[in-house]
Write a protein that holds these residues in place. Structure first.
Motif, short mmCIF file in Angstrom:
data_model
loop_
_atom_site.label_atom_id
_atom_site.label_comp_id
_atom_site.label_asym_id
_atom_site.label_seq_id
_atom_site.Cartn_x
_atom_site.Cartn_y
_atom_site.Cartn_z
N LYS A 106 65.89 8.45 30.77
CA LYS A 106 64.44 8.62 30.81
C LYS A 106 63.75 7.67 29.84
CE LYS A 106 60.93 12.24 30.20
NZ LYS A 106 60.72 13.68 29.86
N ARG A 107 64.30 7.56 28.62
CA ARG A 107 63.66 6.71 27.61
C ARG A 107 63.84 5.23 27.93
NH1 ARG A 107 64.48 10.17 21.97
NH2 ARG A 107 63.71 12.12 22.87
N LEU A 108 64.99 4.90 28.50
CA LEU A 108 65.20 3.51 28.87
C LEU A 108 64.24 3.11 29.98
CD1 LEU A 108 66.96 1.02 28.34
CD2 LEU A 108 68.51 1.83 30.14
N GLN A 109 64.07 3.98 30.98
CA GLN A 109 63.13 3.70 32.06
C GLN A 109 61.70 3.63 31.54
OE1 GLN A 109 64.04 6.92 34.76
NE2 GLN A 109 65.57 5.72 35.88
N GLY B 230 55.20 7.72 27.27
CA GLY B 230 54.98 8.18 25.90
C GLY B 230 54.41 9.57 25.78
N ARG B 231 54.46 10.32 26.87
CA ARG B 231 53.81 11.63 26.88
C ARG B 231 54.35 12.57 25.80
NH1 ARG B 231 51.21 15.00 30.57
NH2 ARG B 231 51.70 17.23 30.34
N HIS B 232 55.69 12.55 25.61
CA HIS B 232 56.27 13.53 24.70
C HIS B 232 55.84 13.31 23.25
CE1 HIS B 232 59.19 10.21 24.32
NE2 HIS B 232 59.47 10.70 23.13
N PHE B 233 55.42 12.08 22.91
CA PHE B 233 54.91 11.85 21.55
C PHE B 233 53.63 12.65 21.33
CE2 PHE B 233 57.01 7.57 22.22
CZ PHE B 233 58.11 7.86 21.41
N ILE C 176 59.64 1.69 20.67
CA ILE C 176 60.20 2.93 20.11
C ILE C 176 61.08 3.63 21.13
CG2 ILE C 176 59.60 5.24 19.27
CD1 ILE C 176 57.18 3.99 17.88
N LEU C 177 60.65 3.65 22.39
CA LEU C 177 61.49 4.25 23.42
C LEU C 177 62.79 3.48 23.59
CD1 LEU C 177 58.84 5.17 26.16
CD2 LEU C 177 60.16 6.75 24.74
#
Length: 867
Positions: A197-200, A246-249, A308-309
């Motif tokens: 998820k973070r790579l995408q 970046g929603r989870h931030f 950052i992701l």
């Protein structure tokens, strides 16, 4: 001076590890207090000076309560059972002349420890929030949260529901860990999903940010007319990056804000959000702003989130390798078993196997549970548990262990321990628990992280005010860039990873080398040892003694040997096994009838027979009973000259026989001792055996400092003496007879096969029978602590250096501020650097042995101990 003894019943005392924690709490009030705990009886005896004002009844009760062991009444007094020979004799090496063993650890030893899988943590600030929530839950005595494993270990009597609710109350989620395999698989699957998820998300963010940043050098229209429409489209795309990848931030920052808390998400959300809002303000109100204040930073927000992701994804990829040792242990566990029920053979899930089930194992298969062979004969490869390279022959009545591999023969065995109760299950649980623990050195990072994020926010505000009031034009732009860079670059991810990642790998590497580390504290303390106390029997010697000489002074030799067989046949201690084998197998004696059997701690055993009172043990036992040993003095002297352990038998008040027992020195003991001495340790051998035997063994292995003829309390006192002299003391023993001494030492090393008592009493348990494992454990501890210090220095140094740079201290020299994009990349790089440095521990190799071999294989088979 006469001492006053304060006695307490402590229901929560389950092992010598509990006793050690209570001792530390009590001696913090009175350093001269002597603390002796008997876990089986839930009894604690504290001897103090009657004139002591530091430790009275109330102070003792309070100290025990604060340590998590409030005094009270036993919960199940009716469960107390008479002690057997093995259960009551805990004299350690003083039983070189008398067979001993100790009770297995109480089945409720882990009843007050709950492990949780915690999700949603992103930095050290999150760890601090979760830990405070758990520690504030009613009934919790201690809580430890690990960022590297995303787990929490809680001690106390709080319910699982209460603990989960406490974690959820501060914005995170938790789930009790019931099965280590399931928890590890769940964690691995979640990390794989997060990585993808973070790579995408990173790719999506960078696809927008990179071209946008590149275009800034060629096309940067003013926010008016068509230019405003252009920037509105770019702003909308940037908002999409913030709202999706970046929603989870932002959701994390909002959850924390509602609870008046702050973490990494807060810093990133504030930094990127401020940059986006300011840019939108410029788009709408640009014509009315001074020309110097019309900077637009959409690309910075998108680039920071993308970098950052990407850093998070790389960090997760690197972290995935840190639990390889645990995964390999889990891979040893079979998933199904072939069970014979009602005469029919059926393959069932491993969780469905029950005690007393008959299990069939075919050639080449891995054993599913622990058990006792009932049919067949085969050779079993136990190297994954013991390090012994040669397969062990197993036949009717022999014990077998889960995770070992059957040879060419077929076996049927009765299941004796299943699920988490198997030896492999205990080892796996121990490794998982230790990987989630934290060395004391990690407390520094915890203290800093608890105030770090609020401090950074304050620094960012001060930076903004300083630039606004004292900066050069364009002040607003400089204020925005500097404050945003401070918020982003200071994220404490690296700080939260510095200790747990190294601990995970260190504990895992220790398991690969046959060393079970109980917790992070033991891992750290082992690196500082200056003195090592070594037990003799089963540690320096093979623990497989045999009777080499026997002199029967009474007339009826068969009757005398029959009495010895009767006295020793119930014990599994090596000396008892040697005496029983000699009497029954070599001499053909039949066990006689005895009654009123009793064990004498540190001496031997006694009983009654038709011939009178029986005493079997060392010289001290018989002399205390008034037995004259003169009739055997010449023989005893001759045996001592041959370095034999002497066991005496008295019948009806007269010396009836004496036996010379030889226990060969381990073939690798001398090289191991030399290696430990080379590592800078002062070696002391303690034994309850006679001085001649002790000297002979000491000369054979290279130890010239020894104490002989010791009782269990003498060993305990010797360790205390060394500690008062300023030594940090390690103790190596068999983990059962030496449990009190192991618990008293700064670090106890139980050498054997990982019984419950060994694991509970010692800081480290050696699964292989070689002392080289102690040297390996110490060397690995030193390497791990060095690695942790490097990580902490890097993390602290990074923030100490980068925050001032981000704030603009070099602007007068360079005329430029640190870009938020570079700040984001640097923050991600710091975490990756810490994880990569920790992963260097995976390359750890022992320094080798004095004879050129390695410690990965034990030269001798460890003695079997009573569970």
């Amino acid at each position: 001076m006469t001492q006053q003894t304060l006695t307490r019943t402590v229901p929560g005392m389950n092992c010598q590890g509990c006793v050690k924690r209570m001792r530390e709490a009590i001696q913090a009030l009175d350093a001269n207090a002597e603390v002796i705990g008997t876990p089986d009886e839930k009894r604690l005896d504290v001897s103090v000076d009657p004139d002591s004002t530091a430790l009275d009844d109330d102070a003792l009760d309070q100290a025990l309560t604060d340590a998590g062991f409030p005094p009270g009444e036993p919960e199940n007094e009716s469960k107390s059972q008479p002690e057997s020979d093995d259960a009551s004799r805990t004299s350690g090496d003083s039983v070189d002349a008398t067979p001993t063993a100790a009770p297995a650890a109480d089945a409720t030893a882990d009843a007050t420890t709950t492990r949780l899988a915690v999700s949603g943590m992103t930095c050290a600030g999150c760890v601090n929030s979760v830990q405070k929530a758990l520690q504030g839950t009613a009934g919790v005595t201690s809580a430890m949260v690990n960022f590297g494993t995303h787990t929490a270990e809680v001690t106390g009597n709080a319910s699982e529901d209460a603990l989960v609710s406490a974690v959820q109350g501060v914005g995170y989620d938790a789930k009790p860990i019931v099965d280590v395999r399931e928890a590890e698989e769940t964690r691995a699957a979640q990390e794989a999903r997060d990585y993808k998820k973070r790579l995408q998300g990173s790719v999506a963010a960078l696809v927008l940010a990179v071209p946008l940043m590149a275009s800034m050098f060629f096309f940067h229209p003013e926010p008016v007319g068509a230019g405003r429409l252009y920037w509105l489209v770019i702003g909308a795309l940037t908002l999409a990056v913030m709202a999706f990848p970046g929603r989870h931030f932002f959701t994390g920052a909002w959850k924390n804000a509602r609870r008046h808390q702050a973490n990494m998400d807060t810093l990133i959300a504030m930094g990127t959000g401020t940059a986006w809002l300011y840019s939108m303000a410029v788009v709408f109100f640009g014509p009315w702003l001074p020309e110097a204040a019309r900077g637009i930073y959409f690309e910075a927000s998108a680039m920071v989130i993308g970098l950052i992701l990407l850093g998070n994804a790389m960090e997760l990829k690197a972290r995935g390798r840190t639990s390889d040792a645990l995964k390999r242990l889990l891979d040893l566990q079979a998933r199904t078993a072939r069970v014979i029920r009602d005469g029919e053979e059926q393959e069932i899930d491993i969780d469905a196997v029950r005690e007393d089930d008959r299990v069939r194992v075919r050639p080449g298969e891995r054993l599913a549970v622990d058990g006792e062979v009932t049919e067949g004969e085969s050779y079993i490869d136990e190297s994954m548990l013991t390090g012994e390279p040669d397969p062990i022959n197993k036949t009717l009545g022999d014990d077998v262990s889960a995770g070992t591999v059957n040879g060419k023969g077929g076996l049927v065995y009765r299941a004796t321990r299943v699920g988490n109760d198997t030896r492999l299950g205990q080892i796996t649980r121990q490794v998982a628990s230790a990987q989630g623990s934290r060395p004391p050195i990690g407390d520094l990072a915890d203290k800093v992280s608890s105030v770090f994020v609020p401090s950074v926010m304050i620094i960012a505000v001060i930076t903004a005010l300083a630039w606004f009031n004292f900066g050069v034009e364009a002040r607003v732009i400089h204020m925005l860039v500097a404050a945003t860079s401070v918020l982003i670059i200071a994220c404490p991810c690296a700080l939260g990873l510095a200790t747990p990642i190294s601990t995970m790998i260190g504990v895992g590497k220790a398991a690969e080398h046959g060393v079970l580390v109980r917790n992070g504290e033991a891992l750290q303390t082992a690196s500082k040892l200056t003195a090592l106390v070594v037990d003799k029997t089963g540690t320096l010697t093979e623990g497989n003694p045999r009777v080499t000489e026997a002199e029967v002074l009474a007339d009826n030799e068969q009757h005398v040997l029959g009495l010895v067989a009767a006295l020793e046949r119930g014990s599994e201690h090596p000396l008892a096994t040697a005496l029983t084998a000699y009497c029954e197998e070599e001499k053909g004696a039949k066990a006689a009838a005895i009654r009123d059997f009793d064990s004498v701690t540190g001496g031997g055993v006694k009983a009654q027979s038709d011939a009178g009172e029986l005493l079997l043990g060392n010289a001290a036992l018989l002399e205390d009973a008034g037995i004259d040993l003169a009739a055997g003095s010449d023989s005893a002297q001759a045996l001592e000259d041959k370095a034999r352990t002497i066991v005496y038998l008295a019948i009806g008040g007269e010396l009836a026989a004496l036996f010379g027992v030889s226990d060969p020195v381990r073939i690798d003991a001398k090289s191991a001792i030399a290696r430990l001495q080379k590592d800078g340790l002062h070696l002391i051998m303690l034994t309850g055996d006679n001085r001649h035997t002790a000297r002979a063994v000491g000369d054979a292995v290279g130890i010239d400092d020894f104490r002989a003829g010791l009782k269990p309390e003498d060993k305990h006192a010797e360790i205390e003496r060394l500690q008062k002299e300023g030594h940090t003391v390690g103790m190596v023993g068999d983990g059962i007879n030496d449990a009190p001494a192991l618990a008293r030492a700064n670090v106890g090393f139980a050498i054997g096969q990982g019984t419950d008592v060994a694991i509970e009493s010692a800081g480290m348990t050696l699964m292989r029978g070689s002392l080289h494992g102690v040297a390996t454990a110490i060397e690995l501890s030193q390497a791990t602590l060095t690695n942790i210090k490097q990580n902490l220095a890097g993390a602290f140094g990074y923030n100490a250096l980068c925050i001032p740079i981000a704030a603009g201290v070099f602007y007068p020299l360079t005329g430029a501020l640190l870009s938020p994009m570079i700040a984001g990349a640097a923050m991600s790089l710091s975490s990756i650097t810490v994880v990569s440095n920790a992963n260097r521990l995976r390359l750890f190799a022992p320094r080798g042995t004095a004879d050129g071999s390695t410690d990965t294989q034990a030269h001798t088979q460890p003695k079997e101990e009573a569970a």
